[in-house]
Design an enzyme around this catalytic site. Structure first.
Site, PDB file in Angstrom:
ATOM      1  N   LYS A 122      26.513  45.559  37.479  1.00  0.00           N
ATOM      2  CA  LYS A 122      26.158  44.396  38.313  1.00  0.00           C
ATOM      3  C   LYS A 122      26.632  44.618  39.748  1.00  0.00           C
ATOM      4  CE  LYS A 122      29.127  40.786  38.312  1.00  0.00           C
ATOM      5  NZ  LYS A 122      29.638  40.446  39.656  1.00  0.00           N
ATOM      6  N   ASN A 123      27.852  45.113  39.890  1.00  0.00           N
ATOM      7  CA  ASN A 123      28.426  45.228  41.232  1.00  0.00           C
ATOM      8  C   ASN A 123      27.866  46.399  42.030  1.00  0.00           C
ATOM      9  OD1 ASN A 123      29.823  42.933  40.758  1.00  0.00           O
ATOM     10  ND2 ASN A 123      31.809  43.918  40.408  1.00  0.00           N
ATOM     11  N   ARG A 130      29.026  35.158  46.158  1.00  0.00           N
ATOM     12  CA  ARG A 130      29.565  35.724  47.390  1.00  0.00           C
ATOM     13  C   ARG A 130      28.880  37.034  47.799  1.00  0.00           C
ATOM     14  NH1 ARG A 130      34.126  34.505  49.492  1.00  0.00           N
ATOM     15  NH2 ARG A 130      34.344  36.696  50.060  1.00  0.00           N
ATOM     16  N   CYS A 164      36.622  31.246  46.406  1.00  0.00           N
ATOM     17  CA  CYS A 164      36.304  31.037  45.003  1.00  0.00           C
ATOM     18  C   CYS A 164      37.620  30.968  44.253  1.00  0.00           C
ATOM     19  CB  CYS A 164      35.362  32.094  44.464  1.00  0.00           C
ATOM     20  SG  CYS A 164      36.131  33.668  44.191  1.00  0.00           S
ATOM     21  N   ARG A 211      39.172  34.896  49.518  1.00  0.00           N
ATOM     22  CA  ARG A 211      38.147  35.919  49.736  1.00  0.00           C
ATOM     23  C   ARG A 211      37.430  35.776  51.083  1.00  0.00           C
ATOM     24  NH1 ARG A 211      34.933  36.810  44.205  1.00  0.00           N
ATOM     25  NH2 ARG A 211      34.561  38.864  45.094  1.00  0.00           N
ATOM     26  N   ASP A 265      39.177  43.714  37.904  1.00  0.00           N
ATOM     27  CA  ASP A 265      38.162  43.101  37.034  1.00  0.00           C
ATOM     28  C   ASP A 265      38.428  43.352  35.548  1.00  0.00           C
ATOM     29  OD1 ASP A 265      36.892  42.153  39.262  1.00  0.00           O
ATOM     30  OD2 ASP A 265      35.322  43.670  39.285  1.00  0.00           O
ATOM     31  N   ARG A 270      27.067  35.348  34.356  1.00  0.00           N
ATOM     32  CA  ARG A 270      26.890  35.971  35.675  1.00  0.00           C
ATOM     33  C   ARG A 270      26.960  37.499  35.577  1.00  0.00           C
ATOM     34  NH1 ARG A 270      30.655  33.739  40.163  1.00  0.00           N
ATOM     35  NH2 ARG A 270      29.379  35.288  41.229  1.00  0.00           N
TER      36      ARG A 270
HETATM   37  N1  EPU Z   1      39.307  40.749  51.812  1.00  0.00           N
HETATM   38  C1  EPU Z   1      39.702  40.270  53.032  1.00  0.00           C
HETATM   39  N2  EPU Z   1      38.791  40.231  54.054  1.00  0.00           N
HETATM   40  C2  EPU Z   1      37.517  40.663  53.892  1.00  0.00           C
HETATM   41  C3  EPU Z   1      37.122  41.167  52.640  1.00  0.00           C
HETATM   42  C4  EPU Z   1      38.037  41.196  51.617  1.00  0.00           C
HETATM   43  O1  EPU Z   1      40.866  39.868  53.204  1.00  0.00           O
HETATM   44  O2  EPU Z   1      36.731  40.590  54.859  1.00  0.00           O
HETATM   45  C5  EPU Z   1      40.266  40.773  50.711  1.00  0.00           C
HETATM   46  C6  EPU Z   1      39.831  39.887  49.545  1.00  0.00           C
HETATM   47  O3  EPU Z   1      40.170  38.546  49.755  1.00  0.00           O
HETATM   48  C7  EPU Z   1      40.552  40.513  48.377  1.00  0.00           C
HETATM   49  C8  EPU Z   1      40.575  41.993  48.757  1.00  0.00           C
HETATM   50  O4  EPU Z   1      40.326  42.067  50.162  1.00  0.00           O
HETATM   51  O5  EPU Z   1      41.851  40.017  48.298  1.00  0.00           O
HETATM   52  C9  EPU Z   1      39.561  42.851  48.046  1.00  0.00           C
HETATM   53  O6  EPU Z   1      38.273  42.278  48.178  1.00  0.00           O
HETATM   54  P1  EPU Z   1      36.931  43.144  48.207  1.00  0.00           P
HETATM   55  O7  EPU Z   1      36.236  42.881  49.485  1.00  0.00           O
HETATM   56  O8  EPU Z   1      37.280  44.545  47.865  1.00  0.00           O
HETATM   57  O9  EPU Z   1      36.130  42.505  47.010  1.00  0.00           O
HETATM   58  P2  EPU Z   1      34.610  42.036  46.999  1.00  0.00           P
HETATM   59  O10 EPU Z   1      33.757  43.036  47.672  1.00  0.00           O
HETATM   60  O11 EPU Z   1      34.524  40.625  47.438  1.00  0.00           O
HETATM   61  C10 EPU Z   1      34.050  43.301  44.792  1.00  0.00           C
HETATM   62  C11 EPU Z   1      33.489  42.923  43.440  1.00  0.00           C
HETATM   63  C12 EPU Z   1      34.515  42.086  42.692  1.00  0.00           C
HETATM   64  C13 EPU Z   1      35.788  42.943  42.526  1.00  0.00           C
HETATM   65  C14 EPU Z   1      36.291  43.378  43.897  1.00  0.00           C
HETATM   66  C15 EPU Z   1      37.504  44.295  43.841  1.00  0.00           C
HETATM   67  C16 EPU Z   1      31.119  42.813  43.834  1.00  0.00           C
HETATM   68  C17 EPU Z   1      29.899  41.998  43.933  1.00  0.00           C
HETATM   69  N3  EPU Z   1      32.263  42.160  43.620  1.00  0.00           N
HETATM   70  O12 EPU Z   1      34.307  42.074  45.443  1.00  0.00           O
HETATM   71  O13 EPU Z   1      33.951  41.826  41.407  1.00  0.00           O
HETATM   72  O14 EPU Z   1      36.783  42.185  41.879  1.00  0.00           O
HETATM   73  O15 EPU Z   1      35.242  44.080  44.607  1.00  0.00           O
HETATM   74  O16 EPU Z   1      37.214  45.420  43.098  1.00  0.00           O
HETATM   75  O17 EPU Z   1      31.041  44.025  43.908  1.00  0.00           O
HETATM   76  C18 EPU Z   1      33.625  40.602  39.416  1.00  0.00           C
HETATM   77  O18 EPU Z   1      32.694  41.385  39.147  1.00  0.00           O
HETATM   78  O19 EPU Z   1      34.085  39.786  38.572  1.00  0.00           O
HETATM   79  C19 EPU Z   1      34.222  40.633  40.754  1.00  0.00           C
HETATM   80  C20 EPU Z   1      34.964  39.639  41.240  1.00  0.00           C
END
Ligand code: EPU
Length: 438
Positions: A35-36, A105, A129, A134, A320, A413
């Site tokens: 999915k991701n 998101r 969330c 985030r 995850d 989801r």
């Molecule tokens: N963060 C910031 N600023 C930003 C972006 C991120 O502070 O601009 C912080 C976040 O708040 C968090 C950390 O950095 O504390 C890591 O966030 P990241 O951006 O890496 O996560 P994401 O891209 O929002 C993806 C996956 C998540 C998974 C995370 C970490 C997708 C669609 N989502 O989220 O998947 O937990 O990477 O590996 O790819 C899930 O599938 O259940 C899920 C939450």
């Protein structure tokens, strides 16, 4: 399929899993596509002017939401048999609708490709969330470094680069998965070279990068913390791409298997992506699984011991899989520690696990888990996708009946018809609709 309908004015129709615990899991299961990885690749398809078949894209709710957003932008998207999605056409607009974006998101990752294409993009500011605030500050700083002017207007993040984007060096404060991907997509058509330092190394970043490379993008360093992108305007259409297997889905079933497996075979797994899980299972004393090519064959371990697990960006232990690992460690001999370093609020499942008889205490980002002999079934509430997966695992292993409430909002989801997949393996699990006061 899940249905969350308003019933009259006062009630909402929801669905729950009713699980009778203690049944062994046997037989074969094919893991579906990630999915991701699917989500950003679908977002990147706005840059692909051809007729694209994306393979290994499961019709999970989040992927359906992304498809709906692409349609609103003017593209044609159709899910086909066999986890394929057919995407064609070109986007006619660069403003994504709030009603759909607010559901997920990851839709913010349309900003990079739309900005690259139109020199303009407007995407609703994604709210926080339950697992954490985030923010998207790193995405925005990246777009600004590339020369975009970014403002927030009426809840929308609006990025404008009328004169086009210009390659530059961007150092991410954190190796954010989403920011790395968004910036990469924005930069592939920018003028000159972009370097992303402290980039995320997750396989889902690499998969997106490989898709962009098929379109002719010049990217180096994928899977390392420094990514180099040479911008170019003339991308070429891709007609077929196969998404990587879902390592989190695979990990969820592997953890189920070491607790309940009886010759369980999990297929279509990329073992390289799950090294951190295998290492931790072995550290806990579990040797009852064999890995051969893309297949993991598992029997339940007789017992296992408590260990320490710290979630980290890839190749560290994935956040995850943290809730699912907590269920496993709740049944370990001795105590365990889980430190969650990625999200500030990803222990929401703990309260529910306590209801099943687990012994867990939390101090900030650390959970202390004292192993118990068994969990006992009870009704539990799902708070987010992976917490939901963990509660299903807990229900499968617990004595008696567990009701996992509100699965349609969360589990669907990321997992398609999880109850059917588990039933095929011998679990006693069914989906039941119920009404809740609105
Ligand atoms: N963060 C910031 N600023 C930003 C972006 C991120 O502070 O601009 C912080 C976040 O708040 C968090 C950390 O950095 O504390 C890591 O966030 P990241 O951006 O890496 O996560 P994401 O891209 O929002 C993806 C996956 C998540 C998974 C995370 C970490 C997708 C669609 N989502 O989220 O998947 O937990 O990477 O590996 O790819 C899930 O599938 O259940 C899920 C939450």
């Amino acid at each position: 399929m899940a249905q969350n309908n308003i019933v009259g004015d006062l009630h909402v129709r929801k669905d729950k899993f009713v699980i009778e615990g203690g049944h062994k899991l046997r037989g074969e299961l094919e893991i579906w596509g990630s999915k991701n990885a699917s989500l950003p690749i679908m977002a990147a398809s706005v840059l692909n002017s051809g007729d694209l078949i994306l393979d290994n894209v499961p019709p999970v709710k989040d992927n359906i939401t992304m498809a709906e957003i692409l349609k609103v932008l003017g593209m044609e998207v159709e899910f086909l048999e066999g986890d394929k999605v057919h995407i064609k056409g070109e986007p006619k607009g660069y403003r994504a609708p709030y009603e759909l974006v607010s559901k997920m998101r990851a839709s913010f990752e349309l900003m990079g490709p739309l900005l690259a294409l139109f020199g303009e993009a407007e995407i609703p500011y994604p709210g926080g969330c339950r697992i954490g605030l985030r923010p998207v500050d790193l995405h925005i700083k990246g777009f600004e470094s590339l020369g975009a002017e970014v403002t927030v207007e009426k809840g929308y993040v609006c990025a404008r680069a009328k004169k086009g984007l210009k390659g530059t060096k961007i150092h991410l404060d954190k190796p954010s998965v989403g920011a790395t991907r968004n910036i990469m997509m924005a930069a592939i058509m920018a003028e000159g070279e972009t370097v992303i330092e402290n980039a995320a190394c997750e396989p889902e970043v690499v998969d997106l990068g490989n898709f962009l490379k098929m379109m002719g993008a010049e990217i180096e360093g994928l899977g390392t913390s420094t990514i180099y992108i040479k911008g170019k305007k003339d991308l070429k259409p891709v007609d077929y791409y196969k998404v990587i297997p879902d390592r989190i889905a695979a990990g969820t079933f592997i953890i189920a298997g070491v607790m309940l497996g009886k010759d369980l075979i999990i297929k279509n797994v990329e073992p390289e992506h799950l090294q951190s899980l295998f290492i931790k299972l072995k550290e806990a004393g579990v040797e009852s699984f064999q890995i051969k090519d893309k297949e993991v064959r598992i029997k339940a371990a007789k017992n296992w011991k408590g260990i320490e697990v710290t979630t980290m960006p890839y190749p560290g232990f994935p956040t995850d899989l943290q809730p699912q690992m907590m269920v496993f460690l709740s049944l370990a001999q001795g105590s365990s520690l889980i430190v969650e370093t990625v999200f500030e609020n990803r222990f929401l499942h703990v309260g529910e696990l306590l209801r099943l008889g687990a012994k867990i205490s939390i101090d900030g980002r650390t959970a202390l888990i004292q192993g118990v002999e068994k969990l006992k079934g009870a009704p539990v509430e799902v708070t987010d996708l992976r917490a939901g997966a963990a509660l299903v695992l807990a229900g499968l292993v617990a004595e008696g009946t567990t009701e996992v409430l509100d699965v349609g909002e969360h589990i669907d989801r990321g997992y398609v018809a999880l109850e059917d997949k588990l039933s095929n393996l011998g679990a006693k699990i069914k989906r039941v609709y119920y009404e809740e006061a609105n």
